[in-house]
Design a protein around this motif. Structure first.
Motif, PDB file in Angstrom:
ATOM      1  N   CYS A  12       0.852  -1.195   0.000  1.00  0.00           N
ATOM      2  CA  CYS A  12       0.000   0.000   0.000  1.00  0.00           C
ATOM      3  C   CYS A  12       0.883   1.239   0.000  1.00  0.00           C
ATOM      4  O   CYS A  12       2.063   1.185   0.354  1.00  0.00           O
ATOM      5  CB  CYS A  12      -0.899  -0.034   1.239  1.00  0.00           C
ATOM      6  N   GLU A  66      -2.551  -4.553   4.248  1.00  0.00           N
ATOM      7  CA  GLU A  66      -3.582  -4.975   3.281  1.00  0.00           C
ATOM      8  C   GLU A  66      -3.422  -6.468   3.053  1.00  0.00           C
ATOM      9  O   GLU A  66      -2.410  -6.901   2.510  1.00  0.00           O
ATOM     10  CB  GLU A  66      -3.409  -4.236   1.944  1.00  0.00           C
ATOM     11  N   TYR A 114      -6.924  -3.223   9.918  1.00  0.00           N
ATOM     12  CA  TYR A 114      -5.484  -3.214  10.164  1.00  0.00           C
ATOM     13  C   TYR A 114      -5.065  -2.499  11.444  1.00  0.00           C
ATOM     14  O   TYR A 114      -3.872  -2.408  11.744  1.00  0.00           O
ATOM     15  CB  TYR A 114      -4.741  -2.609   8.964  1.00  0.00           C
ATOM     16  N   SER A 135      -7.273  -6.129  -0.990  1.00  0.00           N
ATOM     17  CA  SER A 135      -7.287  -4.663  -0.996  1.00  0.00           C
ATOM     18  C   SER A 135      -8.421  -4.073  -0.166  1.00  0.00           C
ATOM     19  O   SER A 135      -8.462  -2.853   0.041  1.00  0.00           O
ATOM     20  CB  SER A 135      -7.416  -4.146  -2.435  1.00  0.00           C
ATOM     21  N   ASN A 140      -9.291  -4.188   3.063  1.00  0.00           N
ATOM     22  CA  ASN A 140      -9.154  -3.678   4.427  1.00  0.00           C
ATOM     23  C   ASN A 140      -8.364  -2.386   4.524  1.00  0.00           C
ATOM     24  O   ASN A 140      -8.123  -1.882   5.619  1.00  0.00           O
ATOM     25  CB  ASN A 140      -8.540  -4.747   5.348  1.00  0.00           C
ATOM     26  N   CYS A 141      -7.960  -1.849   3.388  1.00  0.00           N
ATOM     27  CA  CYS A 141      -7.341  -0.518   3.434  1.00  0.00           C
ATOM     28  C   CYS A 141      -7.901   0.333   2.309  1.00  0.00           C
ATOM     29  O   CYS A 141      -8.733   1.186   2.525  1.00  0.00           O
ATOM     30  CB  CYS A 141      -5.822  -0.601   3.344  1.00  0.00           C
TER      31      CYS A 141
END
Length: 361
Positions: free
Chosen positions: A39, A61, A92, A157, A159-160
């Motif tokens: 990220c 991520e 996270y 991708s 979770n962020c």
């Protein structure tokens, strides 16, 4: 049973370390990482620009399969029953629910959000980041099952990048028929384009890389602006006004991480508009700013760090519902083995790749 972490010893220097895989405490879960991404925030840390994290395990991520479940854990944070082997994604950061920010209901500002992530891998439970074979989900860390129709390459991708822009556009209260201008066509920008399009917005996206701009069209962008063609703030602002009946965009979203993009944003937005700042996360990076213009246009600035943890559940559901509409899997343009994480970071930092993903064997 042992696992391995990729530990940053200092900025731009990494080594692999091996540790025993712990048994989870009550309320915790241990995952076997199946895929993790590079990220933009990892790149800030890798270059040494992060205000607190100067060493340790990077990576946040990710998607993984449940390896061990601690006592008292029967469901994810949406109440869905879980078992060993289930695919899940974890928020996270942790939400302690005890600090002043949490007591105000401001979970994204939890004062202990990175308590474990900032630890050295020497400290138990060792697996604090997702650049590792395993990942420890703490009792105060939200996690959700991944829908069956969402593959790992897409779920990693959520979770962020996706959760972050979903939350940012929600804070801006983007509504049907409005126009949004997105500064940056990387992973955050592409996800934001899809979310904005599903909200019924007209989407304008700005970047300097033509391949990224072409890709943005696949994610719902109605108009693209190449910084090399429209090479001044004035030209970009004038073009956006020409697309918006002379007014400017209703909402602006900065996800480029470039300080000058922030100062430019208010020039692109109509009077009374809203401007969301997400990409600039490194304190001390300075840009010239026109506060008088901000006041005259009465623009609301909304800085967004992290997201409310349940937005990860919203993001996973969003992916499940739109998986056949947008080419989410093509957002990843380079894959690397676990042993080549430093190469993934270096090539991402030099913009040789847009979105790098680490695939575990």
């Amino acid at each position: 049973m042992k696992g391995t972490v990729a530990a940053m010893i200092e900025p731009m220097k990494m080594e692999y370390q091996e540790y025993d895989i712990p048994y989870p405490e009550r309320g915790a879960v241990i995952l076997k990482v199946t895929r993790t991404n590079v990220c933009g925030s990892e790149l800030h840390i890798w270059r040494g620009h992060h205000p607190t994290k100067k060493q340790g395990v990077l990576g946040h991520e990710m998607v993984g399969r449940i390896l061990r479940i601690g006592e008292g854990v029967e469901t994810d944070y949406a109440g869905q029953l879980i078992k060993e082997g289930d695919r899940v994604a974890a928020v996270y950061y942790q939400t302690c629910r005890k600090c002043e920010a949490c007591l105000r209901g401001e979970f994204p500002l939890c004062e202990n959000a990175y308590y474990f992530w900032n630890k050295s891998p020497v400290d138990k439970p060792h697996f604090h980041g997702s650049f590792a074979t395993h990942y420890y989900v703490h009792p105060n860390q939200y996690f959700y099952k991944v829908p069956d129709n969402v593959p790992d390459i897409v779920a990693a991708s959520a979770n962020c990048a996706l959760s972050q822009v979903y939350y940012g556009l929600s804070k801006a209260q983007l509504t049907y028929g409005e126009t949004v201008v997105i500064q940056g066509a990387g992973g955050l920008g592409l996800n934001a384009a899809a979310v904005a399009k599903e909200h019924g917005a007209t989407v304008i996206i700005i970047d300097s890389v033509e391949t990224r701009l072409k890709h943005a069209k696949d994610f719902g962008a109605d108009y693209t602006i190449n910084l090399n063609e429209y090479n001044t703030v004035e030209k970009r602002a004038e073009y956006i006004r020409s697309l918006t009946h002379g007014k400017g965009a209703d909402v602006g979203l900065e996800v480029s991480g470039v300080p000058d993009a922030f100062s430019e944003g208010i020039h692109l937005i109509r009077p009374g508009g809203r401007y969301v700042s997400i990409g600039n996360v490194s304190p001390g990076q300075i840009t010239a700013f026109d506060p008088g213009l901000l006041t005259r246009k009465s623009i609301m600035i909304l800085p967004v760090v992290r997201y409310e943890p349940w937005y990860l559940h919203k993001a996973l559901n969003f992916l499940s519902k739109t998986i056949d509409k947008y080419p989410f899997e093509k957002m990843i343009d380079a894959e690397f083995e676990f042993g080549n994480i430093q190469d993934a970071l270096d090539k991402s930092a030099s913009r040789q790749v847009t979105r790098a993903s680490i695939v575990m064997s």
